[in-house]
Design an enzyme around this catalytic site. Structure first.
Site, PDB file in Angstrom:
ATOM      1  N   ARG A  37       0.932  -1.211  -0.072  1.00  0.00           N
ATOM      2  CA  ARG A  37       0.087   0.128   0.118  1.00  0.00           C
ATOM      3  C   ARG A  37       0.806   1.157   0.004  1.00  0.00           C
ATOM      4  O   ARG A  37       0.557   2.158  -0.778  1.00  0.00           O
ATOM      5  CB  ARG A  37      -0.859   0.186   1.198  1.00  0.00           C
ATOM      6  CG  ARG A  37      -2.050  -0.879   1.151  1.00  0.00           C
ATOM      7  CD  ARG A  37      -3.091  -0.404   2.162  1.00  0.00           C
ATOM      8  NE  ARG A  37      -3.752  -1.601   2.870  1.00  0.00           N
ATOM      9  CZ  ARG A  37      -4.304  -1.620   3.938  1.00  0.00           C
ATOM     10  NH1 ARG A  37      -4.092  -0.606   4.885  1.00  0.00           N
ATOM     11  NH2 ARG A  37      -5.010  -2.232   4.527  1.00  0.00           N
ATOM     12  N   ASP A 139     -14.671   9.033  11.289  1.00  0.00           N
ATOM     13  CA  ASP A 139     -13.695   8.097  11.301  1.00  0.00           C
ATOM     14  C   ASP A 139     -12.437   8.853  11.125  1.00  0.00           C
ATOM     15  O   ASP A 139     -12.339  10.384  11.199  1.00  0.00           O
ATOM     16  CB  ASP A 139     -13.890   7.330   9.908  1.00  0.00           C
ATOM     17  CG  ASP A 139     -13.018   6.075   9.890  1.00  0.00           C
ATOM     18  OD1 ASP A 139     -13.461   5.003   9.950  1.00  0.00           O
ATOM     19  OD2 ASP A 139     -11.714   6.096   9.661  1.00  0.00           O
TER      20      ASP A 139
HETATM   21  C1  LIG Z   1     -12.778  -2.444  10.027  1.00  0.00           C
HETATM   22  S1  LIG Z   1     -13.317  -0.588   9.893  1.00  0.00           S
HETATM   23  C2  LIG Z   1     -15.029  -0.845  10.821  1.00  0.00           C
HETATM   24  C3  LIG Z   1     -16.176  -0.232  10.146  1.00  0.00           C
HETATM   25  C4  LIG Z   1     -17.416  -0.304  10.915  1.00  0.00           C
HETATM   26  N1  LIG Z   1     -17.671   0.115  12.160  1.00  0.00           N
HETATM   27  C5  LIG Z   1     -17.871  -1.998  10.949  1.00  0.00           C
HETATM   28  O1  LIG Z   1     -17.848  -2.361  12.000  1.00  0.00           O
HETATM   29  O2  LIG Z   1     -18.207  -2.545   9.615  1.00  0.00           O
HETATM   30  C6  LIG Z   1     -12.482   0.236  11.244  1.00  0.00           C
HETATM   31  C7  LIG Z   1     -12.553   1.703  10.866  1.00  0.00           C
HETATM   32  O3  LIG Z   1     -11.779   2.283  12.140  1.00  0.00           O
HETATM   33  C8  LIG Z   1     -11.007   3.417  11.797  1.00  0.00           C
HETATM   34  N2  LIG Z   1      -9.930   3.893  12.750  1.00  0.00           N
HETATM   35  C9  LIG Z   1      -9.017   3.302  12.938  1.00  0.00           C
HETATM   36  N3  LIG Z   1      -8.236   3.879  13.797  1.00  0.00           N
HETATM   37  C10 LIG Z   1      -8.947   5.046  14.375  1.00  0.00           C
HETATM   38  C11 LIG Z   1      -8.927   6.314  15.267  1.00  0.00           C
HETATM   39  N4  LIG Z   1      -7.824   6.255  16.177  1.00  0.00           N
HETATM   40  N5  LIG Z   1     -10.088   6.972  15.294  1.00  0.00           N
HETATM   41  C12 LIG Z   1     -11.115   6.859  14.549  1.00  0.00           C
HETATM   42  N6  LIG Z   1     -11.276   5.915  13.468  1.00  0.00           N
HETATM   43  C13 LIG Z   1     -10.313   5.030  13.432  1.00  0.00           C
HETATM   44  C14 LIG Z   1     -10.585   3.098  10.359  1.00  0.00           C
HETATM   45  O4  LIG Z   1     -10.056   4.150   9.547  1.00  0.00           O
HETATM   46  C15 LIG Z   1     -11.602   2.172   9.550  1.00  0.00           C
HETATM   47  O5  LIG Z   1     -12.494   2.851   9.030  1.00  0.00           O
END
Ligand SMILES: C[S@@+](CC[C@H](N)C(=O)[O-])C[C@H]1O[C@@H](n2cnc3c(N)ncnc32)[C@H](O)[C@@H]1O
Length: 269
Positions: A37, A139
């Site tokens: 990536r 996010d």
């Molecule tokens: C795997 S996705 C989950 C999406 C959704 N909640 C679901 O369960 O399908 C995880 C998300 O967490 C976000 N994320 C990771 N670290 C974060 C942080 N410190 N603050 C806010 N968002 C974060 C990532 O950018 C990503 O879009």
């Protein structure tokens, strides 16, 4: 596809960077994925090494590029009506709030590209109709938030939406938009997307919520970060409100201020 190799030392620099910024623990098993990536971005920038790119994103002089690196280092997998039992619980809790003057508020706290927030919106539009309700999706990644705001998805990715909701709340693309689905304008108008880093002090302007979805993001945090994040997030939950986490996540040793009501579902007393 980049063929640039990443040294152990360079990988460790990126591990420390994303841990410091987002609280994300990047395991060494992710090295090949990250190398792919970030490698493409390093090549696009015409740079000769990951080290050179690391110096740019930590220089303080290229905030937009620092955000690109954060976007590339997060995992954003999501889909509509994921872990569907939570939406049954949401339906029950929202039904009990019917007729209330105060808006029913729900936060999708790691919303990724918006599928979770719009799934919530479909349930609330069904249960609370024109009544006062609103959804905040947030996010750390601005790239996924931009996608979320469009409400525009590839049709194949909408297959978990119940057919009646698909018909009622989504428009099927035709012509050049064939094979895509657009969430209706009315529903999009109920969902606001904003950047929030859960690893920092949260903006007071978020206000308080009746239900908070914090799903499939804690898996990337170590226990210390989980404790801090859950503590911050729960300050924004109303007493009697529900806190929903991913089915593979747990609050054991993390927090005891909420009571479990169902698997991965908690209530604030
Ligand atoms: C795997 S996705 C989950 C999406 C959704 N909640 C679901 O369960 O399908 C995880 C998300 O967490 C976000 N994320 C990771 N670290 C974060 C942080 N410190 N603050 C806010 N968002 C974060 C990532 O950018 C990503 O879009």
């Amino acid at each position: 596809m980049s063929t640039l190799a990443i040294s152990d030392q360079e990988f460790s620099q990126f591990q420390q960077f994303i841990h410091r910024v987002a609280g994300i623990h990047l395991s060494s098993a992710k090295k090949a994925l990250i190398c792919g990536r970030l490698g493409n971005r390093v090549a696009q920038k015409g740079m000769a090494s990951f080290g050179e790119y690391f110096r740019l994103i930590t220089s303080g002089h290229a905030p937009a590029e620092t955000q690109v690196a954060v976007d590339l280092l997060t995992t954003n997998e999501t889909y509509f009506f994921r872990e569907s039992k939570h939406f049954d619980l949401l339906r029950q809790h929202a039904s009990a709030a019917r007729g209330r003057a105060e808006p029913f508020r729900v936060w999708s706290a790691a919303s990724s590209s918006g599928e979770e927030a719009y799934s919530i919106a479909m349930v609330l539009a069904d249960v609370l109709e024109e009544g006062p309700w609103e959804i905040v999706g947030s996010d750390i990644s601005t790239r996924v938030l931009d996608r979320a705001r469009t409400g525009h998805y590839v049709e194949m990715r909408t297959r978990n939406i119940p057919p009646a909701y698909l018909k009622r709340f989504c428009l099927k693309g035709t012509g050049s938009q064939a094979g895509t689905v657009l969430v209706s304008k009315a529903l999009r108008g109920r969902v606001g997307f904003t950047q929030v880093n859960l690893n920092e002090t949260l903006p007071a302007a978020l206000g308080r919520f009746d239900v908070i979805f914090l799903r499939n993001v804690m898996i990337y945090f170590n226990n210390d970060t989980k404790r801090q994040v859950v503590g911050r997030v729960l300050e924004h939950l109303r007493p009697g409100g529900y806190f929903l986490i991913g089915h593979s996540e747990s609050l054991n040793d993390i927090c005891d201020s909420v009571e479990q009501v169902a698997p991965s579902s908690y209530r604030k007393p």
